[in-house]
Design a protein around this motif. Structure first.
Motif, PDB file in Angstrom:
ATOM      1  N   ASP A   1     -15.731 -41.133  43.912  1.00  0.00           N
ATOM      2  CA  ASP A   1     -14.470 -40.960  44.634  1.00  0.00           C
ATOM      3  C   ASP A   1     -14.728 -40.368  46.027  1.00  0.00           C
ATOM      4  O   ASP A   1     -15.039 -39.179  46.156  1.00  0.00           O
ATOM      5  N   PRO A   2     -14.590 -41.163  47.083  1.00  0.00           N
ATOM      6  CA  PRO A   2     -14.873 -40.648  48.432  1.00  0.00           C
ATOM      7  C   PRO A   2     -13.840 -39.626  48.914  1.00  0.00           C
ATOM      8  O   PRO A   2     -14.103 -38.877  49.852  1.00  0.00           O
ATOM      9  N   ASP A   3     -12.659 -39.608  48.298  1.00  0.00           N
ATOM     10  CA  ASP A   3     -11.599 -38.681  48.716  1.00  0.00           C
ATOM     11  C   ASP A   3     -11.628 -37.360  47.946  1.00  0.00           C
ATOM     12  O   ASP A   3     -10.778 -36.500  48.172  1.00  0.00           O
ATOM     13  N   ARG A   4     -12.587 -37.218  47.046  1.00  0.00           N
ATOM     14  CA  ARG A   4     -12.672 -35.980  46.272  1.00  0.00           C
ATOM     15  C   ARG A   4     -13.032 -34.818  47.203  1.00  0.00           C
ATOM     16  O   ARG A   4     -13.905 -34.932  48.052  1.00  0.00           O
ATOM     17  N   PRO A   5     -12.346 -33.662  47.057  1.00  0.00           N
ATOM     18  CA  PRO A   5     -12.675 -32.502  47.903  1.00  0.00           C
ATOM     19  C   PRO A   5     -14.138 -32.104  47.740  1.00  0.00           C
ATOM     20  O   PRO A   5     -14.705 -32.205  46.650  1.00  0.00           O
ATOM     21  N   SER A   6     -14.734 -31.675  48.828  1.00  0.00           N
ATOM     22  CA  SER A   6     -16.148 -31.308  48.784  1.00  0.00           C
ATOM     23  C   SER A   6     -16.348 -30.012  48.010  1.00  0.00           C
ATOM     24  O   SER A   6     -15.473 -29.143  47.976  1.00  0.00           O
ATOM     25  N   ASP A   7     -17.510 -29.896  47.377  1.00  0.00           N
ATOM     26  CA  ASP A   7     -17.867 -28.698  46.626  1.00  0.00           C
ATOM     27  C   ASP A   7     -18.650 -27.744  47.517  1.00  0.00           C
ATOM     28  O   ASP A   7     -19.227 -28.142  48.530  1.00  0.00           O
ATOM     29  N   PRO A   8     -18.710 -26.461  47.144  1.00  0.00           N
ATOM     30  CA  PRO A   8     -19.513 -25.514  47.921  1.00  0.00           C
ATOM     31  C   PRO A   8     -20.968 -25.961  48.019  1.00  0.00           C
ATOM     32  O   PRO A   8     -21.550 -26.460  47.051  1.00  0.00           O
ATOM     33  N   LYS A   9     -21.521 -25.762  49.194  1.00  0.00           N
ATOM     34  CA  LYS A   9     -22.904 -26.131  49.466  1.00  0.00           C
ATOM     35  C   LYS A   9     -23.792 -24.926  49.160  1.00  0.00           C
ATOM     36  O   LYS A   9     -23.568 -23.830  49.677  1.00  0.00           O
ATOM     37  N   VAL A  10     -24.812 -25.100  48.302  1.00  0.00           N
ATOM     38  CA  VAL A  10     -25.640 -23.989  47.844  1.00  0.00           C
ATOM     39  C   VAL A  10     -27.102 -24.233  48.217  1.00  0.00           C
ATOM     40  O   VAL A  10     -27.664 -25.285  47.913  1.00  0.00           O
ATOM     41  N   LEU A  11     -27.707 -23.245  48.869  1.00  0.00           N
ATOM     42  CA  LEU A  11     -29.134 -23.255  49.148  1.00  0.00           C
ATOM     43  C   LEU A  11     -29.799 -22.270  48.187  1.00  0.00           C
ATOM     44  O   LEU A  11     -29.629 -21.061  48.316  1.00  0.00           O
ATOM     45  N   MET A  12     -30.531 -22.794  47.210  1.00  0.00           N
ATOM     46  CA  MET A  12     -31.265 -21.943  46.277  1.00  0.00           C
ATOM     47  C   MET A  12     -32.662 -21.693  46.835  1.00  0.00           C
ATOM     48  O   MET A  12     -33.429 -22.643  47.035  1.00  0.00           O
ATOM     49  N   VAL A  13     -32.971 -20.447  47.099  1.00  0.00           N
ATOM     50  CA  VAL A  13     -34.309 -20.090  47.573  1.00  0.00           C
ATOM     51  C   VAL A  13     -35.112 -19.665  46.358  1.00  0.00           C
ATOM     52  O   VAL A  13     -34.889 -18.598  45.779  1.00  0.00           O
ATOM     53  N   ALA A  14     -36.029 -20.543  45.953  1.00  0.00           N
ATOM     54  CA  ALA A  14     -36.820 -20.304  44.748  1.00  0.00           C
ATOM     55  C   ALA A  14     -37.905 -19.265  45.025  1.00  0.00           C
ATOM     56  O   ALA A  14     -38.356 -19.110  46.165  1.00  0.00           O
ATOM     57  N   PRO A  15     -38.346 -18.549  44.004  1.00  0.00           N
ATOM     58  CA  PRO A  15     -39.407 -17.572  44.214  1.00  0.00           C
ATOM     59  C   PRO A  15     -40.711 -18.238  44.616  1.00  0.00           C
ATOM     60  O   PRO A  15     -41.055 -19.298  44.106  1.00  0.00           O
ATOM     61  N   MET A  16     -41.422 -17.617  45.539  1.00  0.00           N
ATOM     62  CA  MET A  16     -42.789 -18.029  45.870  1.00  0.00           C
ATOM     63  C   MET A  16     -43.694 -16.945  45.306  1.00  0.00           C
ATOM     64  O   MET A  16     -44.186 -16.068  46.006  1.00  0.00           O
ATOM     65  N   SER A  17     -43.873 -17.004  44.000  1.00  0.00           N
ATOM     66  CA  SER A  17     -44.581 -15.926  43.325  1.00  0.00           C
ATOM     67  C   SER A  17     -45.514 -16.431  42.236  1.00  0.00           C
ATOM     68  O   SER A  17     -45.798 -15.708  41.273  1.00  0.00           O
TER      69      SER A  17
END
Length: 431
Positions: A100-116
């Motif tokens: 559905d192109p008219d569906r409201p957009s969802d929150p954009k999430v940047l997950m910063v994964a551990p570098m460990s």
């Protein structure tokens, strides 16, 4: 060349014929035409051969394997794409093919994964939980032993640079999630962006089980770093990458060192888990054996860290406590969390966390006195340890919904502020 890393590589090479022979034996005793296959002897032989092969194997980088999710209850294909790339990191986007192109957009999430030491796939469950209602991006950190020396160094300052660049790429409507180790560089990056009045300051950041102030409720991991100091780690943990790896001669903290340390902390538990798997295989309990395989395929897949990043992190976070003491710098500029006035912060901790003690992540809310209280949230998740903060049944049922609600609340607040500015604009002009 460090002899430990050399013998580690040589050991894998020397065991290759034994692993091949053992695997062939396992296949023979799993073959239905073999009369011994269904006997106790045959089952024990097949189980023992599989355990030997798994214990002596080098585990490669796992795949996310997240090909589908459900958006509004509808099965939706997911395509893994590279949105940004540097020598030591790729930014992956889990692109949902929403019909559905008219569906409201969802929150954009940047997950910063551990570098460990582990790969970003350690957060597979975290990504999976957020995919139905969020546009998810995740950092895919590179294994230092696979990065040629010509690509230069990678330290904590470079890590912070990468976080800032990714925030600018994704824009001011992004919500950043930092799981464990990246909590410090993410808080530092956003502090620097706020101090510079950067137009791409993220809408919110969620810090999960992060070592913001390791003086609080110090764990065994914190105490070891404090007692030994950075120079001990430099002398005893830093080695050069041997051939035939692409990162030949690069100074690294090997992933197998860290894995050995973590396994030694709970050695009895790991031995018991492998003995239980042996019994599951003998008893034809395929489901339980598969759960064991899935866990250890991820847990035993490790990556090397550049020496400069590892040592600078040890010194800054665990020895000198530079961030909470107001002494942390980035390329000569002070890192001041009190500069944060717009980016909302949620701190999440686990009641039984034995890596980042209770209160260490909460410190982020206290280091940001100029951020309004209605942009701060704290959640202590009962009955979970470190990994339960970002994975597992309680994470899916209790933690993830709270984080999602926090992000959507910040979205609504941003929309309300934008509408208020538009209403005030004509009056200001008329006045």
């Amino acid at each position: 060349m460090d002899p430990a890393y050399f013998w580690y590589e040589a050991g894998h090479m020397m065991l290759a014929p034994a692993r091949a022979a053992t695997d062939a034996t396992r296949i023979a005793f799993k073959n239905p035409v073999n009369p011994l296959t269904h006997t106790p002897y045959g089952k024990a032989m097949a189980a023992g051969c599989e355990l030997f092969e798994r214990v002596t194997r080098r585990y490669g980088k796992p795949a996310f394997l997240l090909d589908e999710t459900r958006v509004d209850g509808v099965p939706t294909p997911v395509y893994e794409r590279v949105a940004w790339e540097r020598p030591f990191c790729r930014l992956l986007h889990f692109d949902r093919a929403i019909a559905d192109p008219d569906r409201p957009s969802d929150p954009k999430v940047l997950m910063v994964a551990p570098m460990s030491g582990h790969y970003a796939t350690l957060l597979r469950g975290t990504v999976e939980a957020f995919l139905p209602n969020h546009e998810v991006y995740i950092t895919d950190w590179a294994d230092a032993r696979e990065v040629p020396l010509v690509e230069g160094a990678f330290d904590l300052d470079t890590y912070i640079d990468y976080v800032i660049q990714m925030c600018r790429l994704l824009g001011p409507d992004v919500h950043v999630m930092a799981v464990c180790q990246p909590a410090v560089p993410v808080l530092a990056a956003i502090s620097l962006m706020e101090a510079a009045d950067d137009p791409c300051i993220p809408r919110s950041m969620t810090l999960m089980g992060g070592p913001i102030d390791t003086r609080r409720s110090p764990t065994a991991v914190n105490l070891v770093a404090q007692e030994r100091g950075t120079e001990w780690f430099r002398r005893n943990c830093i080695v050069k990458v041997p051939p035939p790896n692409l990162g030949l001669w690069r100074d690294v903290y090997p992933g197998f060192y860290q894995l050995s340390g973590f396994m030694a902390m709970n050695l009895d538990r790991h031995i018991s888990a492998h003995w239980e798997m042996f019994n599951h295989l003998v008893d034809d309990d395929g489901d339980s054996a598969e759960k064991h395989r899935e866990f250890y395929d991820e847990y035993l897949a490790v990556m090397d860290l550049t020496a400069e990043f590892y040592l600078q992190t040890v010194e800054t976070v665990f020895v000198s406590h530079a961030l909470p003491k107001g002494e942390m710098t980035h390329r000569g500029r002070p890192v001041d969390p009190s500069a944060i006035t717009r980016c909302a912060i949620m701190a999440v901790e686990g009641e039984r966390d034995d890596i980042s003690g209770v209160g260490q992540t909460l410190a982020a809310l206290e280091l940001t006195p100029n951020l309004p209280d209605d942009r701060k949230l704290y959640h202590l998740q009962a009955r979970v340890g470190h990994y339960g903060v970002f994975n597992g049944s309680r994470f899916r049922a209790e933690v993830a919904p709270r984080i999602g609600a926090f992000m959507r609340a910040q979205e609504a607040k941003a929309r309300g502020e934008a509408q208020g500015q538009r209403r005030r604009g004509p009056r200001a002009v008329a006045g």
